[in-house]
Design a protein around this motif. Sequence first.
Motif, short mmCIF file in Angstrom:
data_model
loop_
_atom_site.label_atom_id
_atom_site.label_comp_id
_atom_site.label_asym_id
_atom_site.label_seq_id
_atom_site.Cartn_x
_atom_site.Cartn_y
_atom_site.Cartn_z
N VAL A 32 -107.33 71.70 4.50
CA VAL A 32 -106.85 70.98 3.32
C VAL A 32 -105.69 71.72 2.66
CG1 VAL A 32 -109.16 70.04 2.86
CG2 VAL A 32 -108.40 72.16 1.72
N VAL A 33 -104.94 71.01 1.85
CA VAL A 33 -103.86 71.62 1.06
C VAL A 33 -104.03 71.08 -0.36
CG1 VAL A 33 -102.19 71.85 2.93
CG2 VAL A 33 -102.29 69.73 1.63
N THR A 34 -103.40 71.70 -1.34
CA THR A 34 -103.55 71.23 -2.72
C THR A 34 -102.29 70.48 -3.16
OG1 THR A 34 -102.57 73.15 -3.84
CG2 THR A 34 -104.89 73.30 -3.20
N TYR A 35 -102.45 69.67 -4.19
CA TYR A 35 -101.32 68.90 -4.73
C TYR A 35 -100.22 69.86 -5.14
CZ TYR A 35 -104.55 64.96 -5.02
OH TYR A 35 -105.43 63.96 -4.73
N GLY A 36 -100.61 70.90 -5.86
CA GLY A 36 -99.63 71.85 -6.35
C GLY A 36 -98.93 72.58 -5.21
N GLN A 37 -99.69 72.87 -4.18
CA GLN A 37 -99.15 73.57 -3.01
C GLN A 37 -98.06 72.72 -2.35
OE1 GLN A 37 -102.17 74.34 -0.07
NE2 GLN A 37 -100.70 75.07 1.44
N ILE A 38 -98.30 71.45 -2.22
CA ILE A 38 -97.32 70.56 -1.61
C ILE A 38 -96.06 70.52 -2.45
CG2 ILE A 38 -96.79 68.16 -1.07
CD1 ILE A 38 -99.73 67.79 -0.34
N ALA A 39 -96.24 70.35 -3.76
CA ALA A 39 -95.09 70.28 -4.67
C ALA A 39 -94.27 71.56 -4.56
CB ALA A 39 -95.57 70.08 -6.10
N GLU A 40 -94.96 72.66 -4.36
CA GLU A 40 -94.31 73.96 -4.31
C GLU A 40 -93.60 74.19 -2.97
OE1 GLU A 40 -96.16 78.24 -4.64
OE2 GLU A 40 -96.96 76.93 -6.23
N GLU A 41 -94.25 73.82 -1.89
CA GLU A 41 -93.70 74.12 -0.57
C GLU A 41 -92.60 73.18 -0.09
OE1 GLU A 41 -96.81 74.69 2.27
OE2 GLU A 41 -97.62 76.42 1.22
N ILE A 42 -92.52 71.99 -0.68
CA ILE A 42 -91.44 71.09 -0.31
C ILE A 42 -90.26 71.35 -1.24
CG2 ILE A 42 -90.68 68.70 -0.17
CD1 ILE A 42 -93.48 67.91 0.58
N ALA A 43 -89.28 72.02 -0.72
CA ALA A 43 -88.14 72.44 -1.55
C ALA A 43 -86.99 71.44 -1.53
CB ALA A 43 -87.65 73.81 -1.09
N THR A 44 -87.00 70.51 -0.58
CA THR A 44 -85.88 69.57 -0.44
C THR A 44 -85.79 68.59 -1.61
OG1 THR A 44 -87.26 68.11 0.90
CG2 THR A 44 -85.90 69.70 2.06
N VAL A 45 -86.92 68.30 -2.24
CA VAL A 45 -86.90 67.41 -3.41
C VAL A 45 -87.75 68.03 -4.50
CG1 VAL A 45 -86.56 65.30 -2.10
CG2 VAL A 45 -88.86 66.12 -2.52
N ARG A 46 -87.41 67.74 -5.73
CA ARG A 46 -88.16 68.29 -6.85
C ARG A 46 -89.41 67.45 -7.06
NH1 ARG A 46 -88.09 71.65 -10.61
NH2 ARG A 46 -88.67 71.30 -12.79
N LEU A 47 -90.54 68.07 -6.97
CA LEU A 47 -91.80 67.36 -7.13
C LEU A 47 -92.74 68.08 -8.08
CD1 LEU A 47 -92.68 66.56 -3.41
CD2 LEU A 47 -92.14 64.89 -5.17
N THR A 48 -93.64 67.34 -8.66
CA THR A 48 -94.68 67.96 -9.47
C THR A 48 -95.99 67.51 -8.83
OG1 THR A 48 -94.94 66.03 -10.93
CG2 THR A 48 -93.33 67.71 -11.59
N ALA A 49 -97.05 68.22 -9.14
CA ALA A 49 -98.35 67.89 -8.57
C ALA A 49 -98.71 66.45 -8.91
CB ALA A 49 -99.40 68.85 -9.11
N ARG A 50 -98.37 66.01 -10.10
CA ARG A 50 -98.67 64.64 -10.50
C ARG A 50 -98.03 63.63 -9.59
NH1 ARG A 50 -100.87 64.86 -16.06
NH2 ARG A 50 -101.48 62.71 -15.97
N MET A 51 -96.78 63.89 -9.21
CA MET A 51 -96.07 62.96 -8.34
C MET A 51 -96.71 62.92 -6.96
SD MET A 51 -92.10 63.52 -9.20
CE MET A 51 -91.82 64.56 -10.60
N VAL A 52 -97.17 64.08 -6.51
CA VAL A 52 -97.83 64.11 -5.20
C VAL A 52 -99.09 63.25 -5.29
CG1 VAL A 52 -99.01 65.58 -3.52
CG2 VAL A 52 -96.94 66.39 -4.67
N GLY A 53 -99.73 63.30 -6.44
CA GLY A 53 -100.92 62.48 -6.64
C GLY A 53 -100.59 61.01 -6.51
N THR A 54 -99.49 60.61 -7.14
CA THR A 54 -99.06 59.22 -7.06
C THR A 54 -98.73 58.85 -5.62
OG1 THR A 54 -98.13 59.36 -9.28
CG2 THR A 54 -97.38 57.54 -7.91
#
Length: 117
Positions: free
Chosen positions: A22-44
């Motif tokens: 598994v990975v976390t929402y925050g982890q995804i937001a952090e590791e994808i550098a090509t676009v600015r993301l927040t954990a909330r957006m990953v949730g959406t």
Amino acid sequence: MDDFESFEVVYAFVRTVPAGKVVTYGQIAEEIATVRLTARMVGTAMRYAPVDVPWQRVVGAEGSLPIAKRSPEMYRVQRDLLEKEGVAFLSQDSPRVDMRRCQWHYLEPSQGNLFDE
DNA sequence: CCGCTGACTCGCG
DNA sequence: ACGCGAGCCAGCG
């Protein structure tokens, strides 16, 4: 919900997470550098994930399942899917994934073999 | 343009 | 350990 082009990178990332990990929402937001993301957006993004995206492998910080608070049914579904793939939970009542064993690291976790098992 | 809304997270009592 | 409030920021009326 077809306007979320930027979510494609999120879906692509999640598709690389192997079963049992598994990975976390925050982890995804952090590791994808090509676009600015927040954990909330990953949730959406996960909410509208295409069928070929293993959304159940995305969990909250510390291995929690944030959906549990909003939808007990969805929590049950996610937990069942994860357990079926071999993901370990800390206990029956505590809805926490054992992150020490199941978190997937896109980048090298670190150089040292930690505690191993 | 303004305000509200989240499959989130962190810090504080 | 747990609820609460604040920060988060793209979409949508």
